[in-house]
Design a protein around this motif. Structure first.
Motif, PDB file in Angstrom:
ATOM      1  N   LYS A 106      -9.275  14.165 -11.278  1.00 35.87           N
ATOM      2  CA  LYS A 106      -9.125  12.764 -11.677  1.00 35.87           C
ATOM      3  C   LYS A 106      -8.005  12.085 -10.887  1.00 35.87           C
ATOM      4  CE  LYS A 106     -10.966  13.103 -16.359  1.00 35.87           C
ATOM      5  NZ  LYS A 106     -10.648  13.010 -17.804  1.00 35.87           N
ATOM      6  N   LYS A 121      -9.120  -2.060   2.030  1.00 40.29           N
ATOM      7  CA  LYS A 121      -9.803  -3.362   1.971  1.00 40.29           C
ATOM      8  C   LYS A 121      -8.777  -4.485   2.126  1.00 40.29           C
ATOM      9  CE  LYS A 121     -13.128  -6.351   0.358  1.00 40.29           C
ATOM     10  NZ  LYS A 121     -12.752  -7.469   1.186  1.00 40.29           N
ATOM     11  N   TYR A 140      -6.939  12.956  -7.921  1.00 40.25           N
ATOM     12  CA  TYR A 140      -7.421  12.806  -6.548  1.00 40.25           C
ATOM     13  C   TYR A 140      -8.357  11.602  -6.440  1.00 40.25           C
ATOM     14  CZ  TYR A 140      -9.144  13.869  -1.934  1.00 40.25           C
ATOM     15  OH  TYR A 140      -9.473  13.780  -0.613  1.00 40.25           O
ATOM     16  N   ALA A 141      -9.224  11.427  -7.429  1.00 42.45           N
ATOM     17  CA  ALA A 141     -10.123  10.270  -7.434  1.00 42.45           C
ATOM     18  C   ALA A 141      -9.320   8.973  -7.508  1.00 42.45           C
ATOM     19  CB  ALA A 141     -11.100  10.365  -8.600  1.00 42.45           C
ATOM     20  N   GLN A 142      -8.264   8.973  -8.306  1.00 43.81           N
ATOM     21  CA  GLN A 142      -7.422   7.787  -8.442  1.00 43.81           C
ATOM     22  C   GLN A 142      -6.735   7.472  -7.105  1.00 43.81           C
ATOM     23  OE1 GLN A 142      -4.224   8.233 -11.289  1.00 43.81           O
ATOM     24  NE2 GLN A 142      -4.007   6.021 -11.546  1.00 43.81           N
ATOM     25  N   THR A 193      -7.761   8.394  -4.123  1.00 44.39           N
ATOM     26  CA  THR A 193      -8.799   7.990  -3.172  1.00 44.39           C
ATOM     27  C   THR A 193      -9.215   6.543  -3.406  1.00 44.39           C
ATOM     28  OG1 THR A 193      -9.570  10.274  -3.033  1.00 44.39           O
ATOM     29  CG2 THR A 193     -11.095   8.577  -2.285  1.00 44.39           C
ATOM     30  N   GLN A 194      -9.364   6.151  -4.662  1.00 48.73           N
ATOM     31  CA  GLN A 194      -9.733   4.767  -4.976  1.00 48.73           C
ATOM     32  C   GLN A 194      -8.628   3.804  -4.566  1.00 48.73           C
ATOM     33  OE1 GLN A 194     -12.827   3.643  -6.213  1.00 48.73           O
ATOM     34  NE2 GLN A 194     -11.906   1.762  -5.436  1.00 48.73           N
ATOM     35  N   ALA A 195      -7.381   4.183  -4.822  1.00 50.46           N
ATOM     36  CA  ALA A 195      -6.257   3.332  -4.427  1.00 50.46           C
ATOM     37  C   ALA A 195      -6.216   3.180  -2.906  1.00 50.46           C
ATOM     38  CB  ALA A 195      -4.940   3.906  -4.943  1.00 50.46           C
ATOM     39  N   HIS A 196      -6.530   4.262  -2.212  1.00 50.65           N
ATOM     40  CA  HIS A 196      -6.564   4.215  -0.752  1.00 50.65           C
ATOM     41  C   HIS A 196      -7.667   3.267  -0.286  1.00 50.65           C
ATOM     42  CE1 HIS A 196      -7.785   5.699   3.275  1.00 50.65           C
ATOM     43  NE2 HIS A 196      -6.501   5.563   3.455  1.00 50.65           N
ATOM     44  N   ALA A 197      -8.841   3.375  -0.884  1.00 50.27           N
ATOM     45  CA  ALA A 197      -9.951   2.495  -0.503  1.00 50.27           C
ATOM     46  C   ALA A 197      -9.613   1.032  -0.793  1.00 50.27           C
ATOM     47  CB  ALA A 197     -11.224   2.909  -1.240  1.00 50.27           C
ATOM     48  N   ASP A 198      -9.033   0.776  -1.958  1.00 47.72           N
ATOM     49  CA  ASP A 198      -8.638  -0.588  -2.306  1.00 47.72           C
ATOM     50  C   ASP A 198      -7.584  -1.115  -1.336  1.00 47.72           C
ATOM     51  OD1 ASP A 198     -10.369  -0.358  -4.476  1.00 47.72           O
ATOM     52  OD2 ASP A 198      -8.758  -0.044  -5.939  1.00 47.72           O
ATOM     53  N   ASN A 231       0.830  -1.207   0.000  1.00 53.71           N
ATOM     54  CA  ASN A 231       0.000   0.000   0.000  1.00 53.71           C
ATOM     55  C   ASN A 231       0.864   1.256   0.000  1.00 53.71           C
ATOM     56  OD1 ASN A 231      -2.331  -1.531   0.053  1.00 53.71           O
ATOM     57  ND2 ASN A 231      -2.823  -1.087   2.182  1.00 53.71           N
TER      58      ASN A 231
END
Length: 161
Positions: A95, A109, A97-99, A101-106, A71
């Motif tokens: 975009k 998990k 920032y969204a990437q 944020t998504q990497a952080h969420a993944d 991570n």
């Protein structure tokens, strides 16, 4: 219990994310990467000691630590890309920032999935240590960010009759 796991995972994942901004902007990317890796390794060593990982828990611990490292590397790459793109537009910025944020969420998990069997193997004392360690870390972050901890409102003094 689930909340403690989520807070724990968030803290660990964010540790590597916050380490990304620890290097000054003028530092070359190659010089800041070892600092980030060192920060993650220090956090892993600290947690190993604080949680009193037993020899029987080492394989589960190693799986968890590997996810922390992975991570941290993923977030470091995303932050380096972001830092390198000085000419990004507002849309590009959103975009990216969204990437991130998504990497952080993944990553969260994966971290929770790796931590759950380890946490379940803990003795009651180790669980208490884990809960305290991550609660304290979260409180420390709130304090540094200037956010006051949520507290109960003071009771209103009663008026004398």
């Amino acid at each position: 219990m689930k909340k403690a796991l989520v807070v724990f995972a968030a803290v660990l994942s964010m540790t590597s994310a916050f380490a990304q901004s620890a290097a000054p902007a003028s530092a070359p990317a190659a010089a800041s990467a070892p600092m980030r890796e060192q920060h993650v390794e220090q956090r892993i060593a600290y947690l190993h000691s604080a949680l009193k990982i037993t020899p029987q828990q080492e394989s589960q611990w190693n799986a968890f630590a590997d996810v922390m490292r992975s991570n941290g590397q993923a977030m470091a790459q995303l932050y380096e890309q972001r830092k390198a793109d000085a000419n990004r537009t507002a849309l590009d910025d959103m975009k990216q920032y969204a990437q991130i944020t998504q990497a952080h969420a993944d990553g969260m998990k994966k971290l929770v999935d790796a931590f759950e069997p380890l946490y379940n193997s803990f003795s009651p004392d180790q669980k208490k240590l884990a809960d305290q360690t991550f609660h304290e870390r979260q409180e420390s972050r709130r304090h540094r960010s200037g956010k006051a901890p949520q507290s109960q409102p003071s009771p209103q003094p009663s008026k004398a009759q």
